[in-house]
Write a protein that holds these residues in place. Structure first.
Motif, mmCIF file in Angstrom:
data_model
loop_
_atom_site.group_PDB
_atom_site.id
_atom_site.type_symbol
_atom_site.label_atom_id
_atom_site.label_comp_id
_atom_site.label_asym_id
_atom_site.label_seq_id
_atom_site.Cartn_x
_atom_site.Cartn_y
_atom_site.Cartn_z
ATOM 1 N N LYS A 118 -8.866 39.758 43.065
ATOM 2 C CA LYS A 118 -8.802 40.282 41.701
ATOM 3 C C LYS A 118 -7.359 40.469 41.260
ATOM 4 O O LYS A 118 -6.513 40.905 42.031
ATOM 5 C CB LYS A 118 -9.556 41.615 41.611
ATOM 6 N N LEU A 119 -7.113 40.148 39.986
ATOM 7 C CA LEU A 119 -5.808 40.342 39.370
ATOM 8 C C LEU A 119 -6.038 40.928 37.988
ATOM 9 O O LEU A 119 -6.856 40.421 37.228
ATOM 10 C CB LEU A 119 -5.070 38.993 39.258
ATOM 11 N N VAL A 120 -5.337 42.017 37.666
ATOM 12 C CA VAL A 120 -5.447 42.629 36.345
ATOM 13 C C VAL A 120 -4.042 42.755 35.772
ATOM 14 O O VAL A 120 -3.169 43.369 36.384
ATOM 15 C CB VAL A 120 -6.134 44.014 36.386
ATOM 16 N N LEU A 121 -3.846 42.159 34.590
ATOM 17 C CA LEU A 121 -2.565 42.198 33.897
ATOM 18 C C LEU A 121 -2.755 42.840 32.529
ATOM 19 O O LEU A 121 -3.793 42.654 31.898
ATOM 20 C CB LEU A 121 -2.014 40.783 33.705
ATOM 21 N N LYS A 122 -1.744 43.600 32.073
ATOM 22 C CA LYS A 122 -1.801 44.219 30.742
ATOM 23 C C LYS A 122 -0.571 43.803 29.963
ATOM 24 O O LYS A 122 0.558 43.964 30.437
ATOM 25 C CB LYS A 122 -1.868 45.742 30.855
ATOM 26 N N ASN A 123 -0.795 43.254 28.754
ATOM 27 C CA ASN A 123 0.341 42.812 27.958
ATOM 28 C C ASN A 123 0.878 43.933 27.074
ATOM 29 O O ASN A 123 0.379 45.059 27.098
ATOM 30 C CB ASN A 123 0.005 41.548 27.152
ATOM 31 N N GLU A 124 1.901 43.620 26.293
ATOM 32 C CA GLU A 124 2.569 44.637 25.479
ATOM 33 C C GLU A 124 1.696 45.137 24.323
ATOM 34 O O GLU A 124 1.962 46.180 23.757
ATOM 35 C CB GLU A 124 3.898 44.084 24.971
ATOM 36 N N ALA A 125 0.621 44.399 23.999
ATOM 37 C CA ALA A 125 -0.325 44.831 22.967
ATOM 38 C C ALA A 125 -1.448 45.671 23.572
ATOM 39 O O ALA A 125 -2.451 45.945 22.908
ATOM 40 C CB ALA A 125 -0.896 43.613 22.243
ATOM 41 N N GLU A 126 -1.295 46.071 24.851
ATOM 42 C CA GLU A 126 -2.268 46.902 25.568
ATOM 43 C C GLU A 126 -3.590 46.178 25.841
ATOM 44 O O GLU A 126 -4.624 46.824 26.020
ATOM 45 C CB GLU A 126 -2.537 48.225 24.825
#
Length: 140
Positions: A118-126
């Motif tokens: 599993k990989l979870v990424l969060k961008n600058e727009a949340e």
């Protein structure tokens, strides 16, 4: 009423404390193929993906590398092109970020979780992107 509030507070603290922080030594687990499983939007809505036309391929060594979009083929292989995004691993305020750069743009995503599956990424727009390892398929 006070007891209920205290119980909820303790449950919240326990839940957030159990979430393991991403460690720099685990960044190598990003390497390889990942397909988006779900996108969590800041307003609480989510979008699930059952089929993906493309898969992300990461290759990161010594805190830098690249990410490519690849297309799965029916024989289990991937179709690739020359397009890619440069990736740099950056640690800020005890958080790990992937900074991307192309000739047209720069942006970053926080690594919220990374494991073998599993990989979870969060961008600058949340917006949070939940990835899973793709399951190879074949029509032989």
């Amino acid at each position: 009423m006070m007891k209920k509030t205290a119980v909820l507070f303790i449950a919240f603290i326990s839940f957030t404390a159990c979430k393991e922080k991403v460690k720099p030594e685990n960044i190598s687990k990003i390497n390889g193929y990942w397909e988006i499983e779900k996108v969590n939007l800041p307003d609480g809505n989510e979008k699930n993906y059952k089929i993906n036309e493309t898969v992300d391929y990461f290759e990161v060594k010594n805190d830098s590398g690249f990410r490519k979009k690849v297309t799965p083929q029916f024989d289990g292989k991937y179709l690739v092109n020359d397009e890619y995004e440069k990736v740099k691993v950056v640690i800020e305020d005890e958080k790990i970020f992937l900074e991307y750069a192309t000739e047209y743009s720069k942006w970053k995503e926080e690594v919220l979780e990374v494991s073998d599956e599993k990989l979870v990424l969060k961008n600058e727009a949340e917006i949070e992107y939940e990835y899973k390892r793709p399951t190879p398929f074949s029509v032989k």
